[in-house]
Design a protein around this motif. Structure first.
Motif: not given
Length: 339
Positions: A21-31
């Motif tokens: 839950r913490l990592v996925e939003p940051a991953m999506r922002a990077a992508v």
């Protein structure tokens, strides 16, 4: 400790779910920074969409590496959020390595569906892998205390992958055969280095950079245990669980711990195994080969070696972060997984 036959899989625990839950939003922002076509391909390989760009669930990774980074930061006295740049970076590098690895090995399936290169073509997949790598570097470009470990992991990963490929042209037995020491060095680079980077960047970003070197060593030992377990699954794993064909490593004649240990065992089955490895690769022949490996003690030897490396990893963890209960549980689950 029998790691590869415990019957456990890597659990989708509350800890893993919290880290996702913490990592996925940051991953999506990077992508989201990528060209739309590149973002589509990266979204596919990360399990967020199908090949047509439609939302998709069920093909994502286990999120182990980012979880190690976040839990390491927390165990070091920091917050999980402080380690997010490192967590995202190691997961992006992991995805990059899988994209390229599937192309190198010509593996057509990844996580129960087409590999990226099979879905989009080799050229586009290479470009998507490059994009993942570039995004990873960008995440830590302004964090030198962590970037050094990611850079180190990339060099070691390439070194390990190169060694693994070089093993293919070497004989099974006799002069030039692959030794267990060479195999361990390869696994430490190919698999261990990125787990080392996850742990090292986690404690560095969590405020305890003085622990980074020891936690790097912890991750490397854990990675070797992980790779050996993966070797066992590559021969005896259930395709419905692993997402890869049965006997996949035998079919491609990869030099893995169960085979190397069986050939060196001195058991009568070892000689028959050498003959089998020089023969056919149809289903019946591969089934016989797997039986000979087990008869010669290769599977048990792999279990024991994986257990030794896991114990070494846990010893370092107890030394550096003795109260890291969640991280220790994750490490045990990782080495005892069935997929």
């Amino acid at each position: 400790m029998n790691l590869s036959r415990t019957g456990t899989s890597l659990p989708d625990t509350d800890v893993i779910a919290r880290c996702r839950r913490l990592v996925e939003p940051a991953m999506r922002a990077a992508v989201s920074r990528l060209h739309p076509r590149g973002a589509d391909m990266v979204s596919y390989t990360l399990g967020w969409s199908d090949a047509a760009g439609r939302p998709y669930e069920g093909a994502g990774g286990k999120s182990v590496r980012p979880a190690i980074a976040l839990l390491s930061a927390e165990a070091a006295g920091g917050t999980a959020e402080s380690a997010l740049p490192g967590a995202v970076a190691v997961e992006l590098v992991h995805a990059f390595s899988l994209v390229h690895d599937d192309i190198i090995d010509q593996d057509e399936r990844r996580r129960h569906r087409d590999a990226l290169w099979k879905a989009y073509g080799v050229g586009p997949a290479l470009l998507a892998g490059d994009a993942l790598l570039a995004l990873a570097v960008a995440r830590l470009a302004d964090r030198p205390e962590a970037m050094g470990y990611l850079s180190r992991a990339l060099v070691e990963l390439v070194h390990g992958q190169t060694a693994d490929m070089a093993f293919e042209s070497r004989p099974w037995r006799g002069p030039g055969e692959v030794s267990m020491a060479e195999y361990t060095e390869m696994a430490a680079g190919k698999t261990g280095a990125l787990l080392g980077a996850a742990a090292a960047t986690g404690v560095a970003l969590g405020g305890r950079p003085e622990l980074s070197e020891r936690m790097w060593a912890m991750g490397v030992e854990l990675g070797v245990a992980f790779q050996i377990t993966d070797d066992v699954l590559g021969i005896w794993g259930d395709p419905q669980v692993t997402g890869k064909p049965v006997h996949s490593d035998l079919r491609s004649r990869k030099k893995t711990v169960p085979i190397l240990a069986a050939l060196a065992s001195g058991e009568p089955a070892a000689g028959r195994l050498a003959d089998a490895l020089a023969g056919e690769t149809d289903d019946a022949a591969l089934t016989l080969t797997a039986c000979l490996i087990e008869e010669a003690g290769g599977r048990d030897a792999a279990d024991r070696l994986a257990a030794r490396h896991l114990t070494a990893a846990l010893d370092v963890l107890d030394e550096c972060l003795p109260a890291a209960a969640e991280l220790k549980e994750l490490c045990l689950s990782l080495a005892g997984r069935m997929h």
